[in-house]
Every structure is written in structure tokens, then in C-alpha cells.
Design a protein around this motif. Structure first.
Motif, PDB file in Angstrom:
ATOM      1  N   PRO A   1       0.964  -1.234  -0.023  1.00  0.00           N
ATOM      2  CA  PRO A   1       0.053  -0.004  -0.074  1.00  0.00           C
ATOM      3  C   PRO A   1       0.667   1.261  -0.132  1.00  0.00           C
ATOM      4  CG  PRO A   1      -0.858  -1.757   1.280  1.00  0.00           C
ATOM      5  CD  PRO A   1       0.252  -2.236   1.021  1.00  0.00           C
TER       6      PRO A   1
ATOM      7  N   ARG B   1      -9.725   6.186   3.310  1.00  0.00           N
ATOM      8  CA  ARG B   1     -11.030   5.429   2.744  1.00  0.00           C
ATOM      9  C   ARG B   1     -11.289   5.978   1.502  1.00  0.00           C
ATOM     10  NH1 ARG B   1     -14.993   6.189   8.085  1.00  0.00           N
ATOM     11  NH2 ARG B   1     -14.208   8.454   7.874  1.00  0.00           N
TER      12      ARG B   1
ATOM     13  N   GLN C   1      -7.219  -6.487  -9.380  1.00  0.00           N
ATOM     14  CA  GLN C   1      -6.656  -5.626  -8.125  1.00  0.00           C
ATOM     15  C   GLN C   1      -5.014  -5.124  -8.596  1.00  0.00           C
ATOM     16  OE1 GLN C   1      -7.714  -9.068  -6.760  1.00  0.00           O
ATOM     17  NE2 GLN C   1      -5.673  -9.960  -5.645  1.00  0.00           N
TER      18      GLN C   1
ATOM     19  N   TRP D   1     -13.371  -5.209  -3.280  1.00  0.00           N
ATOM     20  CA  TRP D   1     -12.870  -4.040  -3.038  1.00  0.00           C
ATOM     21  C   TRP D   1     -11.752  -4.244  -1.996  1.00  0.00           C
ATOM     22  CZ3 TRP D   1     -12.526   0.331  -5.340  1.00  0.00           C
ATOM     23  CH2 TRP D   1     -11.917   1.301  -4.430  1.00  0.00           C
ATOM     24  N   SER D   2     -11.954  -5.166  -1.062  1.00  0.00           N
ATOM     25  CA  SER D   2     -11.130  -5.659  -0.044  1.00  0.00           C
ATOM     26  C   SER D   2      -9.645  -5.960  -0.752  1.00  0.00           C
ATOM     27  CB  SER D   2     -11.249  -6.721   0.962  1.00  0.00           C
ATOM     28  OG  SER D   2     -11.695  -7.708   0.067  1.00  0.00           O
TER      29      SER D   2
ATOM     30  N   TRP E   1      -7.913  -2.613  -2.430  1.00  0.00           N
ATOM     31  CA  TRP E   1      -7.518  -2.005  -1.742  1.00  0.00           C
ATOM     32  C   TRP E   1      -6.188  -2.477  -0.893  1.00  0.00           C
ATOM     33  CZ3 TRP E   1      -9.081   2.892  -0.745  1.00  0.00           C
ATOM     34  CH2 TRP E   1      -8.292   3.705   0.543  1.00  0.00           C
TER      35      TRP E   1
ATOM     36  N   ARG F   1      -5.430   3.427  -3.975  1.00  0.00           N
ATOM     37  CA  ARG F   1      -6.006   4.376  -2.899  1.00  0.00           C
ATOM     38  C   ARG F   1      -7.060   5.197  -3.699  1.00  0.00           C
ATOM     39  NH1 ARG F   1      -4.703   0.840  -0.372  1.00  0.00           N
ATOM     40  NH2 ARG F   1      -3.616   0.777   1.515  1.00  0.00           N
TER      41      ARG F   1
ATOM     42  N   VAL G   1     -12.700   0.167   4.800  1.00  0.00           N
ATOM     43  CA  VAL G   1     -12.213   1.265   4.111  1.00  0.00           C
ATOM     44  C   VAL G   1     -12.941   1.841   2.992  1.00  0.00           C
ATOM     45  CG1 VAL G   1      -9.873   0.813   4.450  1.00  0.00           C
ATOM     46  CG2 VAL G   1     -10.900  -0.427   2.444  1.00  0.00           C
TER      47      VAL G   1
END
Lengths: 366, 383
Positions: free
Chosen positions: A23, A57, A274, A309-310, A313, A318, A354
Motif C-alpha cells: 500500500p 478510505r 486488483q 474491493w478489499s 485496496w 487508494r 475502508v
């Protein structure tokens, strides 16, 4: 000692390579500012929340079912017990709005869907599939080309005030500005995303091209049109309630209208896995370090289903917000499965911790 | 004598019932999932068409159709539509094809492939044409649909008074040009459902099966009496008449001759492919896997490709080999030239590096080659 330094350098290099997918927090030192210095207090407040949440978030969002409603938000509520924070309306059918066309089937001048959503705490977004008369003279379309159902409408005529196209553009922009002005008068800030996906896939591979008329004449005509619209709306119509979102396509760096007329850079993805999303996010962030980056449209595509989405992220994306696309057939009851983002996807999104829903957004805006 | 008369009468009655109502017989039993991106299909075996005749109706019952689902009836020999209008079409409920002499020639020689995307086949049947009774409800002046989509026919509400769910609305057409398409709309010019929004048409008729109550209500309420209830548009054909078609036959429960779809295999964790995929000596074989299953792969994982050598091809001189590309046909390692792995019967083991990982996670991969039957591709952790 020299060996130790080399070893340290090697380790640091390895560490930085390995951190590619970790991240990537948003740089806290960057100050994001609206390009319109006269933005209304409500707009500045929304902007401030978006900036303070950026990197921590993502704001959840959906698009309307075709044009002027909040139908998709009800799906999300039925699946999760929560409303998304953002609903994006589409000016796709302004030619059929009753205030301009007595034979029309909807009425953009009736702000009820917008004010109801806003009063319930929702964030209002607007986009514009800007349809112009097709070559056959009867239909309206966004698709460029010479076929009867397409349009040869030339966006470069924005530089020619004597042309029919120029007059049409002014008339349409003024019509939309009228609706946005009504929102401004009611204190409603708008996340405004016009002229999206302009380059189509022209910059992605050989043989690609624009799929909307506003990109059909290349980047210079497009940027002129963007700046013309910005000037007409902000300086002429005094619209100070807009947060301007420019939509980037893969590799379309030459199409960017400029820092002075863009607040947020968006990306649309229907190959929303992702890993590619994280790559694209990082690429955009590096290229536009002073702009918020948003996933302006997303959903399952022809090839792949969107990652949860998890996972998106966790991979390091972001995005400031995301907006899933509508499924007309699901909403009409002719399909059991939502084509773009269904129950499981939305449940994961809200369970990820988030994602901002409408209630949370309401409290943040207080 | 009296007994004989009774028997003869009984036989005649039985025959007449059989003649009036032939049965709808199942030729394929699913389920068979037709997934995303035109990747899946199933071939109806030629034997099913030995006794079929022109005019018979092939029906594909299905479920789990997404709103944008499309179907196709293809010639397995060249993967073209068995007729231009069957290359692709929208799906909303069961879909049908009327067998013609030409289609039967293909079907008896190669079978018929049912493909498309985003739905699941439950059952395929053949029904005698006589099992469908048609009532012509509109026969106005023929309307020629111009190529610019500007023409349409207005159909009054009274034409749909007897329309029921499950009926077919058959458009009798002529003067069909290449690329002909039809759009069925309500009186406000909106398509009645996505499957009839520009659907390809051909031959002498197009039948839309009315699978839900919604369009019936729309047509019957909005277009009461002589009011316009429906607009039929499109391009490249002439609309001559419209009939309502109702199925009156019975359904046979005999499944003894039905073809069974292969059992649907659920891939195990780590498996990317499991089955039989032949890579012929003519280089026509390749297998594409999208990027989704590679999203969480790391450099600690390896790709294992299992196969069975095509001994016949190898015996005639074919050099069995395979290569791994990304989905844009670039060498997965990033090199300019493809790397060929010679096949000797043992698994191909590929270890990912950063470049290959980036490519498969972004684009997916393609396996291509000759002289073998692919049986499994899996990812296992080397740790």
C-alpha cells in the motif's frame, strides 16, 4: 566498510523492488486545491472531506439507472442495509427533457431526485453522455462515424463560432448549466465529470480510436472543448459548485486539459482486477501528483469479474472514490444477476472497513 | 368382426392424436455453462438430426442469463453462424432456431455448436413444426426497412389481444439484405427487451418468444384497440405479416437418446485448467486464461503444465512442443522471440520472475503448441 555499504544498498534496492505492491500512502505534504478559487462553501467543504479521507478510505458510489434517478442506490441498500455515499446522474437525455422538448419523457428541470438524495445526506455527482443528432437526422448519439446511426459532429468547431456545431455546443452546455445552476442555488455541490473517456483506446494499441465524438478529432480539439466548457460554465454561468473530474484513459497524457481546469483525475475500468488497478493508480498518481485520483467507473467486464474491493485496496490502490455501473436489465427485473457489481461485491466493500457509506459521509460533512 | 372394428378405430384414433400432437424430444441434457467472452460451447451430435426435417424447431432452454447474454448456433467446422442471423443474438428466455435444408446439411455432417456468453444451457429439444400453431394477427401493407434504420411499422393494440406468456411473435419477412436487423419497440420507441434491440434477422421469418408478462402488459394496455402498441423497425428487410405462434404439442420424458453435457468440473484451488484440449499438428490449438487467477501469484509459485503426447502425430514426424505467451501473444519472459519447450511426456514446469508475473497478472496467458493434449494447468507454491 565499502562492502557493508554495498550490501546495504543492495538490501535497500531489494526492499524497494519488493515494495512495489505494498500500500502506497498518499503523500501527506501535498496540498490539494480546487481550481476554481470562487468555489462555494459547500463545495469547499465536500472537497475538504474528500482530501482528508484520501488514502484512508474510499467514498462509495453508483451511477443512476440511465439518467435521472437513484435506482441503483436502492439495490445497494437492499443488499447491504447501507446506501452508497455518491449517486451520479447522467445528462444523457437532455434532448428529451420536457422543459426543452414537450414530447420528452423526463424532466431534468425537476430537481426532485437530486434534492431528495442530497437532503438524505448523499453526495451528488453528474456526468454527461453528450448526445448530438445522428447522421440520419432522427436519432441522438455519442458515437462518432459516418454510419447513419453515428454522428459526424466535429468537436474542433468549438473554435469556429460561426459553425452549426458551435451553436449546438453552446446551446447544450447552457441547458446543462441551467440544471447545475439550480443545484447551486440549493446549496448542492456537484462532482462533475463531463467529456469522459475521450481518447477511447486510441493510445492503447494500433487501430484504436475514440468512441465518443468529443474525442474524434484528437487531443487538441478535445482540450479546447474542455477549456471552452470550463470557461462557459465557471466564468460565464458562474457555476461555483463544481468539482471537475477529468477522465484519463491508458496512455492519454497528451489529452490532459491542464492543472488549472481539473480537480480530480479519474480512471474507468471494466478490467478491474486488483493488480492492474494498482499499477494504473500508481501511474496516475505519479503523473498527476497534485490531483486526487478516483475510480470514476468500474464493474465486471466482458473478460473478467471485478476484484473484491478489499483486495483492490490491499493491493495498494487508494482511489478517492469508486462508482459502479448500472444494470438496466437487473433494474427492469429481466436479469437475476447484476452485471457489474452485485450483492457479494458490495457486502465485501462495506465490510472492508475502508469504504464510506452515505451515513458516514453525512457525519463527515456536518 | 366387431372386435376388429374396435381395434382399427383405436389404432386410427391413436395415429390421429400422434399426427396432431407430435412430441418435443430432448436431444441434449445440461447443465452446460456458457461463460464469459465466447469461450464455451457444446456441439450437438449429428445423430440427432438424422430424422429431423426442414421446418422443425430447435429450442434451447436456459437460465442464469445475464442481461447482455448472447447466443449463437455455429457450424463446428468453421465456427461461422449456421445462417447469418444465427452468428449472434440476444437472449431473454428460451431461444429457438427453425431448421432449414441448408442448416440440416451442416447438422448432419458436423453437428451444431451452441455458443455465446453469459448463460447456462439446461436442455435442447427438437419439435415438429406442426406443434406450433400460428395465427396471423397483422397483414398490413408490407414495410421495407431502410438501411438507415429510419423506417418502422406501427402495429395496433388489437393485434396483441390474445398474446400470452410463452407465445412467439413471428415476423414474416422478405427481401432480406446482408446485415439485416430488427428492433421491436413499444409505442415510446424503447426496445421491448434487450434481446430484440437490433437483433440480426434472416431467412423468411424471425420469432421472438415472449417470456415475461411485462411486454404483454405494455402491448395490451398501451395500445388498446387501434392505438399503436408496438413499433417494428430495423434495417435491410421487408416486414410482410405478423403471427402469434403457440406451442400445442407435448413433451417427451424419454431421455434415453439424449446427449448428456459433460459433467461440469469445478476447478480445485490452484487449478487453471482441467480437461482435454487437443493441440493439433496444424497449429490451430491454443488455450487462453485471463489475468484473474494470477492476481495473487508470487515468485514463490510455479506453473505446472500437464499433457499427454499425441503419439500418432509424433510418429508422423510432428515435434511436440509448446510455448507460453501473454494474452497479447508476446513471449511471457519479455523476450522478442518465443521460447519453445520440447515435450517428452513430463510436465512443463515454469518458474515466474518479476517480468512474467507482471505480464500474467496484467494480461493473463496463452498456451500454444502442437502434438499433444493438454490435461491440466495449475499453480503450486514452491515453498
Amino acid at each position: 566498510m565499502r562492502n557493508k555499504i554495498l550490501l546495504l544498498l543492495l538490501l535497500l534496492t531489494c526492499a524497494s523492488c519488493g515494495a512495489q505492491n505494498v500500500p502506497d500512502p498518499v503523500q501527506p505534504t501535498v496540498s490539494y486545491t480546487l481550481c476554481n478559487t470562487k468555489a462555494t462553501a459547500e463545495t469547499q467543504q465536500l472537497w475538504s472531506v474528500l482530501c482528508s479521507e484520501y488514502g484512508k478510505r474510499a467514498m462509495s458510489g453508483v451511477v443512476a439507472n440511465v439518467d435521472w434517478n437513484t435506482r441503483e442506490t436502492e439495490n445497494v441498500y437492499a443488499w447491504t442495509g447501507k446506501y452508497p455515499a455518491l449517486n451520479v446522474f447522467d445528462f444523457i437525455n437532455i434532448h428529451a427533457s420536457k422543459d426543452f422538448n414537450p414530447q420528452g419523457w423526463l424532466d431534468y428541470s425537476d430537481l426532485t431526485p437530486v434534492t431528495d438524495w442530497f437532503n438524505a445526506g448523499g453526495v451528488v455527482g453528474c456526468m454527461w453522455h453528450w448526445q448530438v443528432p445522428a447522421n440520419n437526422g432522427t436519432n441522438y448519439t455519442c458515437s462518432p462515424g459516418t454510419e447513419p446511426g453515428q454522428t459526424s459532429f466535429d468537436p474542433s468547431k468549438v473554435n469556429d463560432p460561426s459553425s452549426d456545431e458551435y451553436r449546438r455546443m453552446v446551446r447544450d452546455i447552457d441547458q446543462v448549466a441551467g440544471y447545475l445552476k439550480k443545484m447551486q442555488k440549493r446549496g448542492i455541490p456537484v462532482i462533475w465529470r463531463p467529456l469522459h473517456e475521450a481518447s477511447g483506446n486510441a493510445t492503447e494499441f494500433e487501430g484504436g480510436g475514440a468512441w465518443f465524438w468529443w474525442g474524434a478529432k484528437g487531443p487538441e480539439a478535445y482540450k479546447a472543448l474542455w477549456r471552452f466548457m470550463y470557461d462557459r460554465m465557471v466564468n460565464y454561468h458562474k457555476l461555483n459548485n463544481l468539482i471537475w473530474v477529468w477522465n484519463s484513459q491508458v496512455g492519454d497524457w497528451d489529452w490532459y486539459p491542464g492543472d488549472d481546469v481539473v480537480d480530480v483525475v479519474g480512471r474507468d475500468s471494466y478490467y478491474a482486477l486488483q493488480y492492474p488497478l494498482a499499477k494504473e493508480y500508481n501511474e496516475l498518481k505519479n503523473h498527476y501528483p497534485n490531483k486526487l485520483i478516483a475510480l470514476a467507473e468500474c464493474g465486471n467486464g466482458d473478460e473478467v469479474d471485478m476484484s473484491l474491493w478489499s483486495k483492490i485496496w490491499h493491493e495498494g490502490s487508494r482511489w478517492s472514490w469508486f462508482m459502479t455501473w448500472y444494470d438496466y436489465n437487473y433494474n427492469a427485473g429481466t436479469s437475476d444477476e447484476h452485471q457489474f457489481a452485485g450483492e457479494a461485491w458490495w457486502q465485501d466493500a462495506f465490510n472492508s472497513g475502508v469504504v464510506i457509506d452515505r451515513e458516514t459521509m453525512k457525519s463527515l460533512l456536518k | 368382426m366387431k372386435t376388429h372394428r374396435v381395434i382399427i378405430t383405436f389404432v386410427l384414433c391413436t395415429l390421429s392424436i400422434c399426427t396432431l400432437y407430435a412430441v418435443e424430444r430432448t436431444i441434449l441434457l445440461g447443465p452446460k455453462t456458457i461463460g464469459k467472452a465466447w469461450r464455451d460451447n457444446i456441439i450437438l451430435e449429428p445423430r440427432h438430426f438424422a430424422d429431423a426435417k426442414a421446418g422443425d424447431i430447435l429450442t434451447v432452454y436456459n437460465d442464469r442469463a445475464k442481461g447482455t447474454a448472447q447466443g449463437a448456433f455455429q457450424n463446428p467446422q468453421n465456427w461461422q453462424g449456421v445462417a447469418p442471423e444465427y452468428g449472434y443474438f440476444g437472449i431473454a428466455g428460451p431461444f429457438r432456431m427453425t431448421l432449414t435444408d441448408n442448416i440440416l446439411r451442416i447438422a448432419r455432417a458436423y453437428g451444431i455448436a451452441i455458443g455465446g456468453h453469459d448463460y447456462r444451457i439446461l436442455r435442447v429439444t427438437i419439435t415438429d413444426a406442426a406443434d406450433f400453431q400460428e395465427t396471423i394477427v397483422w397483414k398490413g401493407s408490407p414495410v421495407k426497412m431502410k438501411n438507415d434504420w429510419s423506417t418502422s411499422a406501427e402495429i395496433a393494440g388489437r393485434c396483441f389481444e390474445t398474446l400470452q406468456q410463452g407465445d412467439g411473435l413471428r415476423l414474416h419477412i422478405s427481401h432480406v439484405e446482408e446485415g439485416a436487423a430488427c428492433k421491436l419497440m413499444d409505442f415510446t420507441w424503447h426496445a421491448l427487451d434487450p434481446s430484440v434491440d437490433g437483433v440480426p434477422v434472416g431467412g423468411d421469418a424471425y420469432t421472438w418468444t415472449v417470456n415475461s408478462r411485462a411486454p404483454i402488459l405494455k402491448l395490451q394496455l398501451a395500445g388498446y384497440g387501434n392505438q399503436t402498441a408496438m413499433r417494428i423497425g430495423g434495417k435491410g428487410y421487408r416486414l410482410d405479416s405478423i403471427g402469434i405462434v403457440r406451442q400445442v404439442g407435448e413433451v417427451s420424458e424419454d431421455l434415453s437418446l439424449a446427449q448428456r453435457a459433460p459433467r461440469e468440473y469445478m476447478l480445485q484451488p490452484g487449478e487453471l485448467f482441467h480437461g482435454e484440449k487437443y493441440f493439433a499438428p496444424d497449429w490451430s490449438g491454443n488455450l487462453s486464461i485471463n489475468a484473474a487467477p494470477f492476481q495473487e501469484v508470487t515468485e514463490n509459485d510455479v506453473l505446472i503444465i500437464s499433457y499427454r503426447l499425441d503419439t500418432e502425430a509424433v510418429a508422423t514426424g510432428t515435434k511436440a512442443q509448446l510455448s507460453i505467451r501473454d494474452a497479447r501473444w508476446h513471449e511471457i519472459t519479455g523476450g522478442d522471440e518465443p521460447i519453445w519447450y520440447p515435450l517428452d511426456g513430463t510436465d512443463v514446469v515454469y518458474m515466474f520472475d518479476a517480468v512474467a508475473l507482471d505480464r500474467v497478472k496484467t494480461r493473463g496467458l496463452i498456451v500454444t503448441g502442437v502434438g499433444f493434449t493438454l490435461t491440466k494447468i495449475e499453480i503450486i507454491s514452491a515453498q
